[in-house]
Design an enzyme around this catalytic site. Structure first.
Site, PDB file in Angstrom:
ATOM      1  N   ARG A  72      58.698 100.015  17.843  1.00  0.00           N
ATOM      2  CA  ARG A  72      57.329  99.996  18.359  1.00  0.00           C
ATOM      3  C   ARG A  72      56.911 101.321  18.991  1.00  0.00           C
ATOM      4  O   ARG A  72      55.735 101.528  19.279  1.00  0.00           O
ATOM      5  CB  ARG A  72      57.179  98.879  19.392  1.00  0.00           C
ATOM      6  CG  ARG A  72      55.712  98.477  19.586  1.00  0.00           C
ATOM      7  CD  ARG A  72      55.343  98.246  21.018  1.00  0.00           C
ATOM      8  NE  ARG A  72      54.094  97.528  21.176  1.00  0.00           N
ATOM      9  CZ  ARG A  72      53.618  97.130  22.326  1.00  0.00           C
ATOM     10  NH1 ARG A  72      54.321  97.309  23.434  1.00  0.00           N
ATOM     11  NH2 ARG A  72      52.465  96.512  22.416  1.00  0.00           N
ATOM     12  N   SER A  73      57.833 102.197  19.215  1.00  0.00           N
ATOM     13  CA  SER A  73      57.544 103.453  19.892  1.00  0.00           C
ATOM     14  C   SER A  73      56.775 104.416  18.990  1.00  0.00           C
ATOM     15  O   SER A  73      57.272 104.808  17.926  1.00  0.00           O
ATOM     16  CB  SER A  73      58.856 104.117  20.322  1.00  0.00           C
ATOM     17  OG  SER A  73      58.685 105.495  20.551  1.00  0.00           O
ATOM     18  N   PRO A  74      55.562 104.835  19.388  1.00  0.00           N
ATOM     19  CA  PRO A  74      54.846 105.832  18.581  1.00  0.00           C
ATOM     20  C   PRO A  74      55.646 107.115  18.402  1.00  0.00           C
ATOM     21  O   PRO A  74      55.666 107.690  17.311  1.00  0.00           O
ATOM     22  CB  PRO A  74      53.565 106.081  19.392  1.00  0.00           C
ATOM     23  CG  PRO A  74      53.370 104.851  20.206  1.00  0.00           C
ATOM     24  CD  PRO A  74      54.755 104.383  20.542  1.00  0.00           C
ATOM     25  N   SER A 115      58.895 107.484  18.445  1.00  0.00           N
ATOM     26  CA  SER A 115      60.006 107.269  17.504  1.00  0.00           C
ATOM     27  C   SER A 115      59.496 107.428  16.074  1.00  0.00           C
ATOM     28  O   SER A 115      60.142 108.080  15.231  1.00  0.00           O
ATOM     29  CB  SER A 115      60.604 105.874  17.693  1.00  0.00           C
ATOM     30  OG  SER A 115      61.352 105.781  18.884  1.00  0.00           O
TER      31      SER A 115
END
EC number: 5.99.1.4
Length: 214
Positions: A12-14, A16
């Site tokens: 979910r990390s932008p 990442s």
């Protein structure tokens, strides 16, 4: 023997997601193994670190900065995705216990890494989720993403149905904490952490010092 870069990463990390092209290039340019260490998104794992309803500044900044960074890197990006891999009320920032997407995604990432394809599957699936594909969880989107990484989604799902993948995710989270950070992406080489998509260039500098360029 290749140098192992433990890469703590979230579906979910932008940041990442935005790190993926540089991580793929890093693997191509150096004699390294990018070992994907999937962790639960911080909204599920440790929401108090970012998602404080009394202080929305961290969330608002991340949302603005990630969009700007994607434009700078010329990478397709949309947040929140449709559907968001973490079910969350973005007004109250509350996260319900029932999460229909994120646990499966994380387990798939762990299984792909066990098969030597962690980064490849992360690249394919995150492109769907963060790149703007509507209903990425429906139809054959995930099947095709897995196939593009050289994997079979049916086989992956069968493996995670019987496996200990959540235990490995917990181990990854403990290892991230032991490495001295909590955020993603964090790349760790020779016990030295490099946090953030914008620190991959610094990691390259360190690898050059090690003499690892192919």
């Amino acid at each position: 023997m290749s140098e192992v870069i433990d890469t703590y990463w979230s579906f979910r990390s932008p940041y990442s997601y935005l790190a993926i092209p540089e991580l793929l290039q890093l693997r191509q340019d150096y004699d390294v193994d990018i070992a994907l260490r999937v962790v639960l998104p911080i909204a599920v794992r440790a929401p108090e670190k970012v998602f404080d309803p009394e202080n929305l500044k961290p969330v608002l900044y991340i949302m603005m900065d990630a969009q700007r960074r994607a434009q700078y890197l010329d990478i397709p990006y949309r947040f929140p995705p449709k559907p968001d891999p973490v079910v969350q009320d973005m007004e109250t920032l509350s996260v319900p216990e029932e999460q229909p997407y994120i646990y499966r995604l994380c387990k798939l990432g762990v299984e792909a890494q066990r098969r030597g394809k962690g980064l490849d599957l992360a690249a394919a699936i995150s492109q769907l989720i963060m790149g703007g594909t509507d209903d990425w969880d429906q139809g054959d989107h995930l099947d095709r993403a897995a196939a593009s990484a050289g994997l079979d989604l049916v086989e992956l799902d069968a493996a995670i149905a019987e496996g200990d993948h959540l235990a490995e995710i917990e181990q990854n989270q403990q290892a991230l904490d032991a490495a001295g950070h909590w955020g993603v992406p964090t790349m760790v080489v020779r016990n030295e952490p490099f946090f953030g998509q914008d620190r991959i260039s610094t990691l390259r500098w360190r690898l050059d010092q090690y003499g690892l360029r192919k």
